[in-house]
Write a protein that holds these residues in place. Sequence first.
Motif, PDB file in Angstrom:
ATOM      1  N   VAL A  15      -0.404   1.620 -13.040  1.00  0.00           N
ATOM      2  CA  VAL A  15      -0.217   1.167 -11.657  1.00  0.00           C
ATOM      3  C   VAL A  15      -1.444   0.398 -11.179  1.00  0.00           C
ATOM      4  O   VAL A  15      -1.327  -0.631 -10.506  1.00  0.00           O
ATOM      5  N   GLY A  16      -2.630   0.882 -11.521  1.00  0.00           N
ATOM      6  CA  GLY A  16      -3.853   0.181 -11.147  1.00  0.00           C
ATOM      7  C   GLY A  16      -3.920  -1.207 -11.753  1.00  0.00           C
ATOM      8  O   GLY A  16      -4.338  -2.176 -11.100  1.00  0.00           O
ATOM      9  N   LEU A  17      -3.484  -1.340 -13.003  1.00  0.00           N
ATOM     10  CA  LEU A  17      -3.497  -2.647 -13.652  1.00  0.00           C
ATOM     11  C   LEU A  17      -2.500  -3.598 -12.992  1.00  0.00           C
ATOM     12  O   LEU A  17      -2.802  -4.786 -12.781  1.00  0.00           O
ATOM     13  N   VAL A  18      -1.320  -3.089 -12.647  1.00  0.00           N
ATOM     14  CA  VAL A  18      -0.317  -3.921 -11.976  1.00  0.00           C
ATOM     15  C   VAL A  18      -0.814  -4.375 -10.608  1.00  0.00           C
ATOM     16  O   VAL A  18      -0.609  -5.516 -10.185  1.00  0.00           O
ATOM     17  N   ALA A  19      -1.506  -3.481  -9.892  1.00  0.00           N
ATOM     18  CA  ALA A  19      -1.993  -3.801  -8.545  1.00  0.00           C
ATOM     19  C   ALA A  19      -2.960  -4.974  -8.548  1.00  0.00           C
ATOM     20  O   ALA A  19      -3.070  -5.696  -7.548  1.00  0.00           O
ATOM     21  N   CYS A  20      -3.663  -5.184  -9.654  1.00  0.00           N
ATOM     22  CA  CYS A  20      -4.615  -6.300  -9.732  1.00  0.00           C
ATOM     23  C   CYS A  20      -3.925  -7.650  -9.566  1.00  0.00           C
ATOM     24  O   CYS A  20      -4.567  -8.643  -9.201  1.00  0.00           O
ATOM     25  N   TRP A  21      -2.614  -7.685  -9.825  1.00  0.00           N
ATOM     26  CA  TRP A  21      -1.882  -8.956  -9.778  1.00  0.00           C
ATOM     27  C   TRP A  21      -1.034  -9.101  -8.524  1.00  0.00           C
ATOM     28  O   TRP A  21      -0.301 -10.080  -8.381  1.00  0.00           O
ATOM     29  N   LEU A  22      -1.122  -8.143  -7.590  1.00  0.00           N
ATOM     30  CA  LEU A  22      -0.309  -8.223  -6.374  1.00  0.00           C
ATOM     31  C   LEU A  22      -0.968  -9.137  -5.347  1.00  0.00           C
ATOM     32  O   LEU A  22      -2.044  -8.823  -4.831  1.00  0.00           O
ATOM     33  N   ALA A  39       1.446  12.469 -19.781  1.00  0.00           N
ATOM     34  CA  ALA A  39       2.657  11.808 -19.287  1.00  0.00           C
ATOM     35  C   ALA A  39       2.518  11.386 -17.829  1.00  0.00           C
ATOM     36  O   ALA A  39       3.163  10.430 -17.384  1.00  0.00           O
ATOM     37  N   LEU A  40       1.674  12.099 -17.069  1.00  0.00           N
ATOM     38  CA  LEU A  40       1.451  11.758 -15.668  1.00  0.00           C
ATOM     39  C   LEU A  40       0.254  10.828 -15.482  1.00  0.00           C
ATOM     40  O   LEU A  40       0.246   9.985 -14.578  1.00  0.00           O
ATOM     41  N   ALA A  41      -0.773  10.972 -16.330  1.00  0.00           N
ATOM     42  CA  ALA A  41      -2.025  10.236 -16.127  1.00  0.00           C
ATOM     43  C   ALA A  41      -1.934   8.776 -16.555  1.00  0.00           C
ATOM     44  O   ALA A  41      -2.440   7.881 -15.862  1.00  0.00           O
ATOM     45  N   VAL A  42      -1.300   8.509 -17.686  1.00  0.00           N
ATOM     46  CA  VAL A  42      -1.244   7.135 -18.197  1.00  0.00           C
ATOM     47  C   VAL A  42      -0.554   6.183 -17.207  1.00  0.00           C
ATOM     48  O   VAL A  42      -1.050   5.074 -16.965  1.00  0.00           O
ATOM     49  N   PRO A  43       0.576   6.561 -16.595  1.00  0.00           N
ATOM     50  CA  PRO A  43       1.189   5.655 -15.617  1.00  0.00           C
ATOM     51  C   PRO A  43       0.301   5.350 -14.407  1.00  0.00           C
ATOM     52  O   PRO A  43       0.413   4.276 -13.815  1.00  0.00           O
ATOM     53  N   ILE A  44      -0.580   6.299 -14.013  1.00  0.00           N
ATOM     54  CA  ILE A  44      -1.495   6.022 -12.904  1.00  0.00           C
ATOM     55  C   ILE A  44      -2.401   4.848 -13.259  1.00  0.00           C
ATOM     56  O   ILE A  44      -2.632   3.942 -12.445  1.00  0.00           O
ATOM     57  N   LEU A  65       0.830  -1.206   0.000  1.00  0.00           N
ATOM     58  CA  LEU A  65       0.000   0.000   0.000  1.00  0.00           C
ATOM     59  C   LEU A  65       0.866   1.258   0.000  1.00  0.00           C
ATOM     60  O   LEU A  65       0.564   2.241  -0.684  1.00  0.00           O
ATOM     61  N   GLY A  66       1.943   1.248   0.787  1.00  0.00           N
ATOM     62  CA  GLY A  66       2.826   2.410   0.855  1.00  0.00           C
ATOM     63  C   GLY A  66       3.502   2.704  -0.470  1.00  0.00           C
ATOM     64  O   GLY A  66       3.592   3.859  -0.900  1.00  0.00           O
ATOM     65  N   LEU A  67       3.991   1.665  -1.149  1.00  0.00           N
ATOM     66  CA  LEU A  67       4.683   1.864  -2.423  1.00  0.00           C
ATOM     67  C   LEU A  67       3.710   2.320  -3.512  1.00  0.00           C
ATOM     68  O   LEU A  67       4.052   3.150  -4.359  1.00  0.00           O
ATOM     69  N   ILE A  68       2.493   1.788  -3.487  1.00  0.00           N
ATOM     70  CA  ILE A  68       1.485   2.236  -4.457  1.00  0.00           C
ATOM     71  C   ILE A  68       1.184   3.717  -4.259  1.00  0.00           C
ATOM     72  O   ILE A  68       1.132   4.494  -5.223  1.00  0.00           O
ATOM     73  N   ALA A  93     -12.487  -2.741  -3.374  1.00  0.00           N
ATOM     74  CA  ALA A  93     -12.644  -1.285  -3.301  1.00  0.00           C
ATOM     75  C   ALA A  93     -11.359  -0.574  -3.708  1.00  0.00           C
ATOM     76  O   ALA A  93     -11.389   0.428  -4.433  1.00  0.00           O
ATOM     77  N   VAL A  94     -10.211  -1.089  -3.265  1.00  0.00           N
ATOM     78  CA  VAL A  94      -8.925  -0.467  -3.593  1.00  0.00           C
ATOM     79  C   VAL A  94      -8.654  -0.538  -5.093  1.00  0.00           C
ATOM     80  O   VAL A  94      -8.269   0.459  -5.727  1.00  0.00           O
ATOM     81  N   LEU A  95      -8.836  -1.717  -5.698  1.00  0.00           N
ATOM     82  CA  LEU A  95      -8.539  -1.873  -7.119  1.00  0.00           C
ATOM     83  C   LEU A  95      -9.498  -1.061  -7.980  1.00  0.00           C
ATOM     84  O   LEU A  95      -9.087  -0.439  -8.972  1.00  0.00           O
ATOM     85  N   THR A  96     -10.774  -1.044  -7.619  1.00  0.00           N
ATOM     86  CA  THR A  96     -11.752  -0.238  -8.364  1.00  0.00           C
ATOM     87  C   THR A  96     -11.381   1.239  -8.325  1.00  0.00           C
ATOM     88  O   THR A  96     -11.453   1.945  -9.339  1.00  0.00           O
ATOM     89  N   ALA A  97     -10.966   1.694  -7.148  1.00  0.00           N
ATOM     90  CA  ALA A  97     -10.582   3.101  -6.996  1.00  0.00           C
ATOM     91  C   ALA A  97      -9.391   3.447  -7.871  1.00  0.00           C
ATOM     92  O   ALA A  97      -9.381   4.475  -8.562  1.00  0.00           O
ATOM     93  N   MET A  98      -8.376   2.596  -7.865  1.00  0.00           N
ATOM     94  CA  MET A  98      -7.161   2.905  -8.621  1.00  0.00           C
ATOM     95  C   MET A  98      -7.412   2.907 -10.120  1.00  0.00           C
ATOM     96  O   MET A  98      -6.931   3.785 -10.848  1.00  0.00           O
ATOM     97  N   LEU A  99      -8.178   1.928 -10.615  1.00  0.00           N
ATOM     98  CA  LEU A  99      -8.433   1.850 -12.050  1.00  0.00           C
ATOM     99  C   LEU A  99      -9.309   3.020 -12.515  1.00  0.00           C
ATOM    100  O   LEU A  99      -9.062   3.613 -13.572  1.00  0.00           O
TER     101      LEU A  99
END
Length: 413
Positions: free
Chosen positions: A388-395, A380-385, A226-229, A288-294
């Motif tokens: 990150v949400g997509l990567v979090a789905c696999w953590l 350049a800032l929005a696409v990486p966000i 959670l901290g690194l995300i 809830a966390v993954l929905t929020a990030m995506l």
Amino acid sequence: MKSSGPAFLILFATLMATAGTGISIVAFPWLALQHHGSAKDASVVAAAMTVPLVFATLVAGTAVDFFGRRRVSLISDSLSGTAVAAVPLIALTAGRAALTVAVLAVLAFFAAAFDPAGMTARQSMLPEAADRAGWSLDRTNSIYEAIQNLGFIVGPGIGGLTIAAVGGVKTMWITAGLFALSFLAIGALRLDGAGKPHLATRPAGLVSGVAEGVRFVWNLRVLRALGLIDLVVTALYLPMESVLFPKYFSDHRQPAQLGWALMALAGGGVVGALGYAVLSTHVRRRTAVLTAMLTFGAAAVGIAFLPPLPVILVLCAVTGVVYGPIQPIYNYVMQTRAPRHLRGRVVGVMAGLTYAAGPLGLLVAGPLTDAAGLKVTFLALAVPILLVGLVACWLPSLRELDREPELAVDPAP
């Protein structure tokens, strides 16, 4: 004897201090933009507000666990109020010309440096205040985060409107007054666990205290993830709020619209945070966390195309609604995993991770905006966000959000 008085005092102080911080976030970069209209100047001042946050949050956690929560909150409010009051005082005594970008950066640095201590102190008192009021942790965290978001509605809203009405310098008097009200509320607080901790539970020193908090967070997989995300997402999003939005609305000479955009984001956050207590009984925390990030990532990409203001406001509001439950979930994990004597340091470490990459993002965003334009920088800032949400789905570590924690035990005094 049950009493909601301490909880209400903490919540009122949180609203006042957060609103004061919200005004500062808008007013300091706006004042810098008045010199040459350069996003680089605004990014320097905005970065000055984030540079001290990493170190300050780490130190704040140890200070809270050593000196006591109430005392640290009082000191924080008094110093933050003094730093923002210095802006109009300098203008009165030395003239507006004395408020150069360098001076504003220094004052912004000190205004931000003391905020984390107050936040950490107030947040660390929540479990005891909830117990005293007879509230559940979910309900308490939900209300607390809604109040935080409400502060970021009131703060930027007041900031944008008063800048338009009386100017950025005079707006800082209101900021100082809000910190004074927070000081008075905590001064009236009486709560078990808010005073100076027992000698046996205090950190042995600053470095060892910080290290103990870092070790605890790093060794607990769910807190580490959670901290690194948060570190990455904040580094990408903070330049949007502190540099790109002010630059966009400054170019259009629309300070009030800047306030509306930030208010829409925070207003959605209030709705999302208040709905968390109900949501938690129907939806898993990981979901809830993954929905929020995506959703956050998708909305940020939409904002990056700089659509008309009504569309920006809708996207900001949607982002706030889905992201509102995130911090209550983070708070719950910290409160239920960390022993009371480590709570301040755990809160400080998690906040420090959130802010760690902020200065780098801000310092890159300003020059990139001047060179490539707002739309390119937003993308350049929005696409990486979104990535990150997509990567979090696999953590796998995020699956621990839905597991019942073991009871955290304090050492015997």
